[in-house]
Design an enzyme around this catalytic site. Structure first.
Site, short mmCIF file in Angstrom:
data_model
loop_
_atom_site.label_atom_id
_atom_site.label_comp_id
_atom_site.label_asym_id
_atom_site.label_seq_id
_atom_site.Cartn_x
_atom_site.Cartn_y
_atom_site.Cartn_z
CB SER A 5 -0.91 0.00 1.24
OG SER A 5 -1.64 -1.19 1.26
N GLY A 6 2.02 1.14 -0.63
CA GLY A 6 2.93 2.28 -0.71
C GLY A 6 2.49 3.26 -1.78
N GLY A 60 0.63 1.38 -4.62
CA GLY A 60 -0.59 0.79 -4.04
C GLY A 60 -1.66 1.84 -3.78
CG ASP A 118 2.16 -2.16 3.40
OD1 ASP A 118 2.31 -1.65 2.27
OD2 ASP A 118 3.12 -2.39 4.18
NE ARG A 148 20.86 -2.25 -7.13
CZ ARG A 148 21.46 -2.86 -8.13
NH1 ARG A 148 20.76 -3.44 -9.06
NH2 ARG A 148 22.76 -2.91 -8.21
CG ASN A 183 11.78 -6.93 -3.52
OD1 ASN A 183 11.54 -6.60 -2.36
ND2 ASN A 183 11.97 -6.05 -4.48
CB THR A 212 7.33 -6.56 -6.71
OG1 THR A 212 6.19 -6.23 -5.91
CG2 THR A 212 8.58 -6.52 -5.85
CG ASN A 213 10.99 -3.32 -10.83
OD1 ASN A 213 10.73 -4.00 -11.83
ND2 ASN A 213 10.78 -2.03 -10.77
CG HIS A 223 10.21 -3.39 -16.37
ND1 HIS A 223 9.89 -2.32 -17.18
CD2 HIS A 223 10.01 -2.96 -15.10
CE1 HIS A 223 9.54 -1.30 -16.42
NE2 HIS A 223 9.60 -1.67 -15.16
#
Ligand code: APR
Length: 320
Positions: free
Chosen positions: A11-12, A15, A34, A83, A96, A120-121, A176
């Site tokens: 929920s950042g 989100g 979250d 990162r 992650n 998410t990366n 990506h």
């Protein structure tokens, strides 16, 4: 018919933006999840209070309990850490990857029929790991990358040519990040191939190359400007477009990180390809003709993704 339920895991910044967009579009009721206590509840309360002003009807709740995502139709995952300076790629991958394990299990136990969009990366590896951990069918787990990357490409081209962004249809393939493959041969200005349009407008091939390069580094450019975070408006908007294609069974062809087995000479990995999204999830991967140069660029990109998957397997034994 019951209202749709959209669960947002993380929920950042993305989100919260997802929740706002989904509510404004009345896509369904929204659950913000979250691990941070109070934060999703606070955002849910704040966003709920937009309802009377914006005139949307959506129930928005915040939670730290996976049980509250039960029965979700769509799950959008942004949980994780970015990162930070001094952190190696493997450090980030390790952190992650653990987050994907917890999220995958939460989805498996509470909403195994959902359509899951991962943001998410590092994206192409995280979406693969999330699928592995959740055990959901490959067609129901997809990564958001290409919609964003092609939107960046389209934006820069529209600026360069001074035309409406609505007329630019940009096309990217591959992973990506820096190895993404913007495909000029399939990029058009209202049907006119971009390279032809560049000639008409007197724009040089090297200028187009610069735009391709800026597109590849588009995320990093925003990170550099923001100073303490990464892009969130366009990533959230991109994932919402994918969710709408699923919920509306619209069969849109969107560039997504989809599971590719057989096509493009690939043997079971997630990478950015044109994909038809409908009620079945990622219903079809579209294989297009590529030039030799595009093929070799795609190979570089998929090799980089393969390398990340190997690193994931080394970090978690349960991944085979
Ligand atoms: N479960 C649930 N949420 C988690 C977990 C977890 N195990 N670990 C971290 N989070 C939450 C954090 O508490 C934070 O609120 O994920 C949220 C991530 O939000 P931000 O840090 O604001 O990141 P955001 O800008 O939203 O980006 C999220 O998308 O584009 C990618 O690289 C980006 O991986 C990042 C992700």
């Amino acid at each position: 018919m019951a209202r749709k339920k959209i669960a947002l895991i993380g929920s950042g910044m993305i989100g919260g933006t997802l929740a706002h967009l989904a509510a404004k579009k009345e896509m369904g009721d929204i659950v913000l999840f979250d691990i941070a206590e109070g934060m999703p509840q606070g955002k849910a309360l704040d966003l709920s209070q937009c309802g009377p002003i914006e005139g949307f009807d959506a129930k928005i709740t915040g939670t730290n309990d996976y049980a509250d995502i039960a029965g979700a139709d769509v799950v959008i995952v942004t949980a994780g850490v970015p990162r930070k300076p001094g952190m190696s790629r493997d450090d980030l991958l390790g952190i992650n990857l653990k987050v994907m394990k917890a999220v995958g299990e939460g989805i498996k136990n509470n909403c195994p029929d959902a359509f899951v969009i991962c943001i998410t990366n590092p994206l192409d590896a995280m979406v693969w790991a999330l699928r592995e951990f959740s055990g959901l069918p490959h067609k129901k787990v997809v990564g958001m990358a290409g919609v964003l990357d092609s939107a960046r490409f389209a934006t820069f081209l529209a600026w360069e040519f001074d035309v409406s962004v609505k007329d630019v249809n940009a096309f990217v393939l591959g992973g990506h990040g820096d190895t993404m493959v913007p495909v000029s041969s399939y990029t058009t200005i209202n049907g006119i191939p971009v390279n032809d349009f560049a000639k008409i407008k007197g724009v040089s091939a090297s200028r187009i190359d610069e735009i391709v390069d800026r597109t590849r580094k588009g995320g990093g450019e925003i990170v550099g400007l923001l100073g303490n975070g990464s892009a969130y408006y366009a990533p959230a908007t991109s994932a919402i477009a994918m969710a709408e294609a699923y919920l509306g069974d619209t069969k849109r062809i969107l560039p997504c990180a989809s599971y590719v087995e057989g096509k493009y000479g690939l043997d079971g990995l997630y990478v950015g390809v044109p994909t038809m999204i409908g009620a079945g999830g990622t219903e079809e991967v579209i294989e297009i003709e590529l030039s030799d140069e595009e093929k070799s660029n795609l190979k570089v990109s998929t090799d980089a993704v393969e390398e990340l998957l190997e690193a994931c397997r080394g970090l978690d034994e349960s991944l085979t």
